[in-house]
Design an enzyme around this catalytic site. Sequence first.
Site, short mmCIF file in Angstrom:
data_model
loop_
_atom_site.label_atom_id
_atom_site.label_comp_id
_atom_site.label_asym_id
_atom_site.label_seq_id
_atom_site.Cartn_x
_atom_site.Cartn_y
_atom_site.Cartn_z
N LYS A 188 0.86 -1.19 0.00
CA LYS A 188 0.00 0.00 0.00
C LYS A 188 0.89 1.24 0.00
O LYS A 188 1.74 1.40 0.88
CB LYS A 188 -0.90 -0.02 1.24
N ASP B 193 -2.50 9.97 4.15
CA ASP B 193 -3.91 9.59 4.28
C ASP B 193 -4.64 10.61 5.15
O ASP B 193 -4.62 10.53 6.37
CB ASP B 193 -4.03 8.19 4.89
N ASP C 166 1.61 5.99 5.86
CA ASP C 166 0.63 5.09 5.25
C ASP C 166 1.14 4.45 3.95
O ASP C 166 0.42 3.70 3.30
CB ASP C 166 -0.68 5.86 5.01
N ARG D 109 -7.61 -0.52 0.91
CA ARG D 109 -8.16 -1.74 0.29
C ARG D 109 -8.56 -1.50 -1.16
O ARG D 109 -8.61 -2.44 -1.95
CB ARG D 109 -9.34 -2.25 1.13
N GLU E 128 -9.42 3.57 2.16
CA GLU E 128 -8.88 3.73 0.80
C GLU E 128 -7.82 2.69 0.45
O GLU E 128 -7.65 2.36 -0.72
CB GLU E 128 -8.30 5.14 0.64
N LYS F 71 -10.05 12.67 8.50
CA LYS F 71 -9.62 12.20 9.82
C LYS F 71 -9.57 13.37 10.78
O LYS F 71 -9.38 14.51 10.35
CB LYS F 71 -8.21 11.59 9.71
N ASP G 203 -12.14 6.89 3.86
CA ASP G 203 -10.93 6.63 4.63
C ASP G 203 -10.53 5.14 4.57
O ASP G 203 -9.45 4.77 5.00
CB ASP G 203 -11.15 7.08 6.08
N1 BES Z 1 -4.30 4.24 7.06
C1 BES Z 1 -5.44 3.95 7.84
C2 BES Z 1 -5.17 2.89 8.91
C3 BES Z 1 -4.17 3.20 9.98
C4 BES Z 1 -4.58 3.53 11.26
C5 BES Z 1 -2.82 3.08 9.76
C6 BES Z 1 -3.66 3.77 12.25
C7 BES Z 1 -1.88 3.32 10.74
C8 BES Z 1 -2.30 3.66 11.99
C9 BES Z 1 -6.57 3.43 6.96
O1 BES Z 1 -6.61 3.91 5.66
C10 BES Z 1 -7.86 3.84 7.61
O2 BES Z 1 -8.10 5.01 7.68
N2 BES Z 1 -8.63 2.86 8.07
C11 BES Z 1 -9.86 3.08 8.71
C12 BES Z 1 -10.88 2.16 8.07
C13 BES Z 1 -12.30 2.46 8.43
C14 BES Z 1 -12.71 3.77 7.82
C15 BES Z 1 -13.17 1.34 7.93
C16 BES Z 1 -9.69 2.75 10.20
O3 BES Z 1 -8.96 1.81 10.53
O4 BES Z 1 -10.26 3.45 11.01
ZN ZN Z 2 -4.75 4.54 4.88
ZN ZN Z 3 -7.68 5.73 5.47
#
Ligand code: BES
Ligand code: ZN
Ligand code: ZN
Length: 501
Positions: A265, A270, A288, A351, A349, A277, A347
């Site tokens: 990824k 992000d 990220d 996947r 994104e 966020k 968010d």
């Molecule tokens: N990049 C984030 C996940 C992340 C969180 C990485 C903390 C490193 C530290 C990812 O893109 C994300 O925002 N995931 C969301 C998914 C949700 C919206 C379904 C999450 O984990 O909250």
């Molecule tokens: Zn992310």
């Molecule tokens: Zn994200």
Amino acid sequence: MHIQVKVGAIQEQEADAIIVNLFEGAAPGGAAHAVDQATNGAITDLVEGGDFKGKAGQVAVLYPRALIPARRVVIAGLGKQEDFSIEAVRCAAATAIRKARELGAKTVATILQGAGAAGLTVEAAAQAIAEGSLLGLYNWRGLKTDEDETGAIEMLSIVVFKNDQLEAAQAGAAVGQAIAEGAILTRDLVNNPPNVATPSHLAGAAAQIAERFGMRLQVMEREEFEALGMGAFAGVAKGTHEPPKFIILEHNPDPAAETIVLVGKGITFDSGGIDLKPGPGMEAMKSDMGGGGAVLGAMHTVGMLNLPLHVVGLVPATENMPGGSAYKPADVVKALNGKTIEIINTDAEGRMLLADALSYANRYTPAAVIDLATLTGASVVALGKGMAAAIFCEDEQLRTQLLAAAEQTHERLWHMPLYPEYKEALKSDTADIKNTSGGRADGVGTSAMFLRQFAEGYPWAHLDIAGVALSDKDKPYTPQGATGYGVRLLVQFLRSRTPGA
Ligand code: BES
Ligand code: ZN
Ligand code: ZN
């Protein structure tokens, strides 16, 4: 720092510091005993006086005052002998050499820690010392303009006492150096600010690897991957003005070699997109692209070691930004494999990019595909910060090999389930699948189940590295900041897949 291997006695080395070690509760043996004798029992004195117990992480310095040629003796604790593992060598080597640097040493000689009483092979011990030392000395300066007061060690000599150990120690040290170089490349990519480490910067790093090791490189621009049908990746990239890149790096496209595809990824920042966020902590989202960074670092090492495998690195790279043209909740996009995806949360994104990259991987008819992604906060909640990456893998052989590599490298993996019920939560009214269930409690399982819809036709493992790409704490060979997680793990796995290994 340059690393050399030589034959000799540690107590006879001319160096600003020599490194020996001690198990907890044990009397000085082997090389430590030789140094002890040459210094009129200075180590015994230290141990008997209770000043040094040999605990893991403990370090002491002696000044032998011309009894031996070296100016300082650094003694590192290895912990209890019954708890010993190769990880103890990486940690002790790092702790000792960091101490030597702090004292201003420029030249350092070390014994082959772990190869004596502890019973590691000469090659494994030399590799662990090279890795631990180089990774431990990693010093991220970034864009600071003040003077760096951290010294620099110029030469590390690994001293073996028998001629017939020389070759194996040299081989081990060379592997350790190649692995450390890859992990350091990853650390630099992740530590760099997101206005430096852009998708173009990642493509540039890939170009350097391709050039140096003669790999094949293809970088697809927005128009190209859009035209190819990567609607999921293109959807995420709609909100940014920073040109997105789909990076393809290919080592040894020999049709006789087994094909392994590594997918990373590459979100260089992000923000969350339209589902923005919260501000506090958002700066951590420069990491990220930790998965993409690890894939590039691993490719670098694959090139250095010239592994006899066909290894393909795929890194879809873009920012995830809000804006007038950004993708938004309720949009539906079509992925490369033809499946339609309803956006519930912009968010989620990572996947989306992985969906297209995993579909793309199919064209190589790979023997295995491994993706690494800082995918979910839920994986961090499940396992804790800095503890382990979550592995989802239904192929028993692949999973066993990856778990073994995790054990050997101490880049830990914890196996998670792909229950069929996770799929229920991803049902959409308007598309084949939703990009998230919207639930908090099933966040890590549903993310993996989503990816599974695109990883068809080959053995596949998904590694959620959200909790391990960055470290809040200083660890012996991982200073605070980017860890380079994944490079050592992937290279160990690939070496285990190498014919004859
Ligand atoms: N990049 C984030 C996940 C992340 C969180 C990485 C903390 C490193 C530290 C990812 O893109 C994300 O925002 N995931 C969301 C998914 C949700 C919206 C379904 C999450 O984990 O909250
Ligand atoms: Zn992310
Ligand atoms: Zn994200």
